[in-house]
Design a protein around this motif. Sequence first.
Motif, PDB file in Angstrom:
ATOM      1  N   GLY B 104       0.822  -1.214   0.000  1.00  0.00           N
ATOM      2  CA  GLY B 104       0.000   0.000   0.000  1.00  0.00           C
ATOM      3  C   GLY B 104       0.852   1.259   0.000  1.00  0.00           C
ATOM      4  N   PHE B 105       0.680   2.088  -1.022  1.00  0.00           N
ATOM      5  CA  PHE B 105       1.333   3.396  -1.057  1.00  0.00           C
ATOM      6  C   PHE B 105       0.280   4.406  -0.581  1.00  0.00           C
ATOM      7  CE2 PHE B 105       2.630   7.360  -3.142  1.00  0.00           C
ATOM      8  CZ  PHE B 105       3.989   7.402  -2.864  1.00  0.00           C
ATOM      9  N   VAL B 106       0.422   4.849   0.667  1.00  0.00           N
ATOM     10  CA  VAL B 106      -0.581   5.737   1.276  1.00  0.00           C
ATOM     11  C   VAL B 106       0.083   7.081   1.556  1.00  0.00           C
ATOM     12  CG1 VAL B 106      -2.348   5.914   3.078  1.00  0.00           C
ATOM     13  CG2 VAL B 106      -1.430   3.665   2.473  1.00  0.00           C
ATOM     14  N   LEU B 107      -0.336   8.098   0.871  1.00  0.00           N
ATOM     15  CA  LEU B 107       0.289   9.416   0.998  1.00  0.00           C
ATOM     16  C   LEU B 107      -0.741  10.394   1.563  1.00  0.00           C
ATOM     17  CD1 LEU B 107       3.180  10.455  -0.138  1.00  0.00           C
ATOM     18  CD2 LEU B 107       1.754  11.756  -1.726  1.00  0.00           C
ATOM     19  N   ASN B 108      -0.321  11.179   2.559  1.00  0.00           N
ATOM     20  CA  ASN B 108      -1.273  12.158   3.109  1.00  0.00           C
ATOM     21  C   ASN B 108      -1.061  13.546   2.489  1.00  0.00           C
ATOM     22  OD1 ASN B 108       0.884  13.355   4.421  1.00  0.00           O
ATOM     23  ND2 ASN B 108       0.385  12.486   6.423  1.00  0.00           N
ATOM     24  N   PRO B 132       3.630  -0.745   3.894  1.00  0.00           N
ATOM     25  CA  PRO B 132       2.925  -1.900   4.467  1.00  0.00           C
ATOM     26  C   PRO B 132       2.622  -2.908   3.348  1.00  0.00           C
ATOM     27  CG  PRO B 132       1.798   0.178   5.017  1.00  0.00           C
ATOM     28  CD  PRO B 132       2.843   0.510   3.995  1.00  0.00           C
ATOM     29  N   THR B 133       2.914  -4.152   3.610  1.00  0.00           N
ATOM     30  CA  THR B 133       2.689  -5.202   2.615  1.00  0.00           C
ATOM     31  C   THR B 133       2.144  -6.458   3.280  1.00  0.00           C
ATOM     32  OG1 THR B 133       4.909  -6.099   2.917  1.00  0.00           O
ATOM     33  CG2 THR B 133       4.643  -4.480   1.154  1.00  0.00           C
ATOM     34  N   GLY B 134       1.607  -7.343   2.496  1.00  0.00           N
ATOM     35  CA  GLY B 134       1.154  -8.621   3.044  1.00  0.00           C
ATOM     36  C   GLY B 134       0.534  -9.462   1.958  1.00  0.00           C
ATOM     37  N   PHE B 135       0.235 -10.697   2.301  1.00  0.00           N
ATOM     38  CA  PHE B 135      -0.433 -11.577   1.348  1.00  0.00           C
ATOM     39  C   PHE B 135      -1.940 -11.382   1.450  1.00  0.00           C
ATOM     40  CE2 PHE B 135       3.555 -14.001   1.977  1.00  0.00           C
ATOM     41  CZ  PHE B 135       3.967 -13.959   0.657  1.00  0.00           C
ATOM     42  N   ILE B 136      -2.627 -11.532   0.330  1.00  0.00           N
ATOM     43  CA  ILE B 136      -4.080 -11.464   0.417  1.00  0.00           C
ATOM     44  C   ILE B 136      -4.604 -12.808   0.939  1.00  0.00           C
ATOM     45  CG2 ILE B 136      -4.278  -9.654  -1.333  1.00  0.00           C
ATOM     46  CD1 ILE B 136      -5.388 -11.695  -3.251  1.00  0.00           C
ATOM     47  N   LEU B 185      -3.406   4.124  -2.246  1.00  0.00           N
ATOM     48  CA  LEU B 185      -4.537   4.236  -1.335  1.00  0.00           C
ATOM     49  C   LEU B 185      -4.599   5.666  -0.818  1.00  0.00           C
ATOM     50  CD1 LEU B 185      -3.707   1.052   0.780  1.00  0.00           C
ATOM     51  CD2 LEU B 185      -5.364   1.185  -1.062  1.00  0.00           C
ATOM     52  N   LYS B 186      -5.801   6.122  -0.542  1.00  0.00           N
ATOM     53  CA  LYS B 186      -6.001   7.462   0.001  1.00  0.00           C
ATOM     54  C   LYS B 186      -6.301   7.313   1.488  1.00  0.00           C
ATOM     55  CE  LYS B 186      -9.363  11.170  -0.660  1.00  0.00           C
ATOM     56  NZ  LYS B 186     -10.280  11.754  -1.644  1.00  0.00           N
ATOM     57  N   PRO B 187      -5.532   7.968   2.372  1.00  0.00           N
ATOM     58  CA  PRO B 187      -5.783   7.792   3.801  1.00  0.00           C
ATOM     59  C   PRO B 187      -7.102   8.432   4.225  1.00  0.00           C
ATOM     60  CG  PRO B 187      -4.092   9.467   3.448  1.00  0.00           C
ATOM     61  CD  PRO B 187      -4.411   8.887   2.105  1.00  0.00           C
ATOM     62  N   LEU B 188      -7.819   7.757   5.118  1.00  0.00           N
ATOM     63  CA  LEU B 188      -9.067   8.298   5.655  1.00  0.00           C
ATOM     64  C   LEU B 188      -8.920   8.648   7.134  1.00  0.00           C
ATOM     65  CD1 LEU B 188     -11.605   5.815   3.985  1.00  0.00           C
ATOM     66  CD2 LEU B 188     -10.982   8.116   3.209  1.00  0.00           C
ATOM     67  N   SER B 189      -7.791   8.259   7.732  1.00  0.00           N
ATOM     68  CA  SER B 189      -7.499   8.620   9.125  1.00  0.00           C
ATOM     69  C   SER B 189      -5.988   8.732   9.223  1.00  0.00           C
ATOM     70  CB  SER B 189      -8.041   7.551  10.077  1.00  0.00           C
ATOM     71  OG  SER B 189      -7.285   6.355   9.961  1.00  0.00           O
ATOM     72  N   ASP B 190      -5.485   9.307  10.322  1.00  0.00           N
ATOM     73  CA  ASP B 190      -4.021   9.407  10.395  1.00  0.00           C
ATOM     74  C   ASP B 190      -3.403   8.803  11.646  1.00  0.00           C
ATOM     75  OD1 ASP B 190      -4.783  11.372  12.114  1.00  0.00           O
ATOM     76  OD2 ASP B 190      -3.980  13.041  10.927  1.00  0.00           O
ATOM     77  N   LYS B 191      -4.223   8.484  12.643  1.00  0.00           N
ATOM     78  CA  LYS B 191      -3.674   7.942  13.890  1.00  0.00           C
ATOM     79  C   LYS B 191      -3.080   6.544  13.667  1.00  0.00           C
ATOM     80  CE  LYS B 191      -4.440   7.129  18.692  1.00  0.00           C
ATOM     81  NZ  LYS B 191      -5.357   6.530  19.658  1.00  0.00           N
ATOM     82  N   CYS B 229       4.473   6.308  -8.706  1.00  0.00           N
ATOM     83  CA  CYS B 229       3.543   6.889  -7.731  1.00  0.00           C
ATOM     84  C   CYS B 229       3.550   8.416  -7.843  1.00  0.00           C
ATOM     85  CB  CYS B 229       3.910   6.474  -6.302  1.00  0.00           C
ATOM     86  SG  CYS B 229       3.618   4.729  -5.992  1.00  0.00           S
ATOM     87  N   GLU B 230       4.743   8.982  -8.007  1.00  0.00           N
ATOM     88  CA  GLU B 230       4.838  10.446  -8.125  1.00  0.00           C
ATOM     89  C   GLU B 230       4.185  10.924  -9.425  1.00  0.00           C
ATOM     90  OE1 GLU B 230       9.077  10.980  -7.467  1.00  0.00           O
ATOM     91  OE2 GLU B 230       8.665  11.747  -5.443  1.00  0.00           O
ATOM     92  N   ALA B 231       4.395  10.186 -10.509  1.00  0.00           N
ATOM     93  CA  ALA B 231       3.770  10.540 -11.792  1.00  0.00           C
ATOM     94  C   ALA B 231       2.252  10.479 -11.653  1.00  0.00           C
ATOM     95  CB  ALA B 231       4.250   9.599 -12.893  1.00  0.00           C
ATOM     96  N   ARG B 232       1.766   9.480 -10.937  1.00  0.00           N
ATOM     97  CA  ARG B 232       0.330   9.333 -10.714  1.00  0.00           C
ATOM     98  C   ARG B 232      -0.231  10.543  -9.965  1.00  0.00           C
ATOM     99  NH1 ARG B 232      -3.951   9.876 -10.112  1.00  0.00           N
ATOM    100  NH2 ARG B 232      -5.738   8.487  -9.836  1.00  0.00           N
ATOM    101  N   LEU B 233       0.546  11.037  -8.982  1.00  0.00           N
ATOM    102  CA  LEU B 233       0.100  12.197  -8.206  1.00  0.00           C
ATOM    103  C   LEU B 233      -0.001  13.437  -9.091  1.00  0.00           C
ATOM    104  CD1 LEU B 233       2.214  11.678  -4.956  1.00  0.00           C
ATOM    105  CD2 LEU B 233      -0.263  11.414  -5.178  1.00  0.00           C
ATOM    106  N   ARG B 234       0.835  13.491 -10.131  1.00  0.00           N
ATOM    107  CA  ARG B 234       0.813  14.628 -11.068  1.00  0.00           C
ATOM    108  C   ARG B 234      -0.126  14.360 -12.255  1.00  0.00           C
ATOM    109  NH1 ARG B 234       6.284  13.596 -11.157  1.00  0.00           N
ATOM    110  NH2 ARG B 234       6.200  13.375 -13.431  1.00  0.00           N
ATOM    111  N   HIS B 235      -0.932  13.305 -12.152  1.00  0.00           N
ATOM    112  CA  HIS B 235      -1.857  12.906 -13.236  1.00  0.00           C
ATOM    113  C   HIS B 235      -1.129  12.595 -14.531  1.00  0.00           C
ATOM    114  CE1 HIS B 235      -4.873  14.122 -10.481  1.00  0.00           C
ATOM    115  NE2 HIS B 235      -4.544  15.390 -10.555  1.00  0.00           N
ATOM    116  N   ARG B 236       0.103  12.131 -14.427  1.00  0.00           N
ATOM    117  CA  ARG B 236       0.852  11.770 -15.619  1.00  0.00           C
ATOM    118  C   ARG B 236       0.912  10.250 -15.769  1.00  0.00           C
ATOM    119  NH1 ARG B 236       3.827  16.101 -17.651  1.00  0.00           N
ATOM    120  NH2 ARG B 236       4.118  14.677 -19.409  1.00  0.00           N
TER     121      ARG B 236
END
Lengths: 277, 277
Positions: B104-108, B132-136, B185-191, B229-236
């Motif tokens: 999961g690439f979660v950026l606030n 954070p990583t894991g098996f499904i 992923l988009k964070p919905l909480s930060d704690k 991930c950075e390109a995605r943030l810039r809509h590229r």
Amino acid sequence: MELLLDACDDEYGGVVVDHGKLPSNPSAFASMLRNSLSDWRRKGKKGVWLKLPVEQSELVPIAVKQGFEYHHAEKGYVMLTYWIPEEEPCMLPANASHQVGVGGFVLNQHKEVLVVQEKYCTSSNTGLWKLPTGFINESEEIFTGAVREVKEETGVDSEFLEVIAFRHAHNVAFEKSDLFFICMLKPLSDKIIIDNLEIKAAKWMPLVEFVEQPKIKGDKMFKRVIEICEARLRHRYCGLSPHRLVSTFDGRPSSLYYNVVDGDDDSSHSNCTADFY
Amino acid sequence: MELLLDACDDEYGGVVVDHGKLPSNPSAFASMLRNSLSDWRRKGKKGVWLKLPVEQSELVPIAVKQGFEYHHAEKGYVMLTYWIPEEEPCMLPANASHQVGVGGFVLNQHKEVLVVQEKYCTSSNTGLWKLPTGFINESEEIFTGAVREVKEETGVDSEFLEVIAFRHAHNVAFEKSDLFFICMLKPLSDKIIIDNLEIKAAKWMPLVEFVEQPKIKGDKMFKRVIEICEARLRHRYCGLSPHRLVSTFDGRPSSLYYNVVDGDDDSSHSNCTADFY
């Protein structure tokens, strides 16, 4: 002196019984396994991996009687596990969970798609012309598997372009999950030679005709896949192409599938603006 | 009269011994299996599937002695197979071949990425801050698994956006292959509340600092993933988003992952032009 099984430690506080020689006498094995379990318990070991070769299958019921569980099996062996700490939840990793299939969308310059009829299919799909598909082999790349399946089923040589979409489904064979990668391939030959074991017929079929088959037309999933393939042909869609990279993190060569990023000068198999012909 | 095992036919000219009651007496089983094999051979049957529950593990060596091979095993049973036609190559499908992991690439909104240190890792990776990583889990969706792993390891709630790339590697656990999906992923909480079993520490780390870690910086694979991930943030960049579809072809509900095609009005989780904040 108590006889113990040959075992080595793993990185996670557990032990592995694998490479050592196992006693051929079942009752000797039973007593060594019992002694070893006490010894590992005393030493605070956690997970135990016990690999029993098929040639010693008579040891399987003995291990099961001592509380071992099946973990997985391959042609040559069955792997059993035992989790020692009673107060901790079992942290042993699960068995392989997925089968991976590939489907090849191969379109020629006459807008004909390469299709097959399978020998073994459910009666409701008899007569359906479908894309060549199959499971990838052990340790095979997706891009290699797609080219191989097309070649095996139809005799047509092709070049891998992109994964354009993938499907994730569950409870397929043996209750396992299934990942199916839809791949765009560029034909390098056109002569059809079918694989008589799996395939009843193969041909180049006009794309419009392929899409008009009721089974395809009435299926949301297929319809969407065809729309994507058509969008890709018009350069309105961008799939993922494989890039061979070695991770220094784990030293493992592997394939990373992604779009071409701006500024990317990697010599990948294709990019979104690539023409098919 | 010869006693035979309860078996049913499969769609491929084979037989399955699964749901019937197996004799508890090993020698009765041995003779019934022998009789059944002759009977199936006489009838021109091809593949035989024999599922032996763990409670009857004493039957395993008997089947092996009669020429059965291990196919796969799960906690509760081992599946053995026998291919009858001597003149035809074995057409039985292979066992599950892959494990599937998610990262999961979660950026606030402060450009901080959610990172963890794992409790169990190779000594060379001690101190490394990673995603954070894991098996499904069995039958779990990729998008659900990514959100769950992030929640379990860090306590942070998040919303799935896209699969931005995937990695295919071979000979990982138990010689199986591994498909690893990198998810935005988009964070919905930060704690942060860490999972003490698997995780040593977790925190929000400035993206620039994360990227500057020597292990990340020196690794082509990681570097490329971060660039994407950075390109995605810039809509590229445009990843693949899941769309739930039921195929009328096999009646199976499943997830098709693809880019948003022009004219697409599907209410998917995201599309390439979606903003994170």
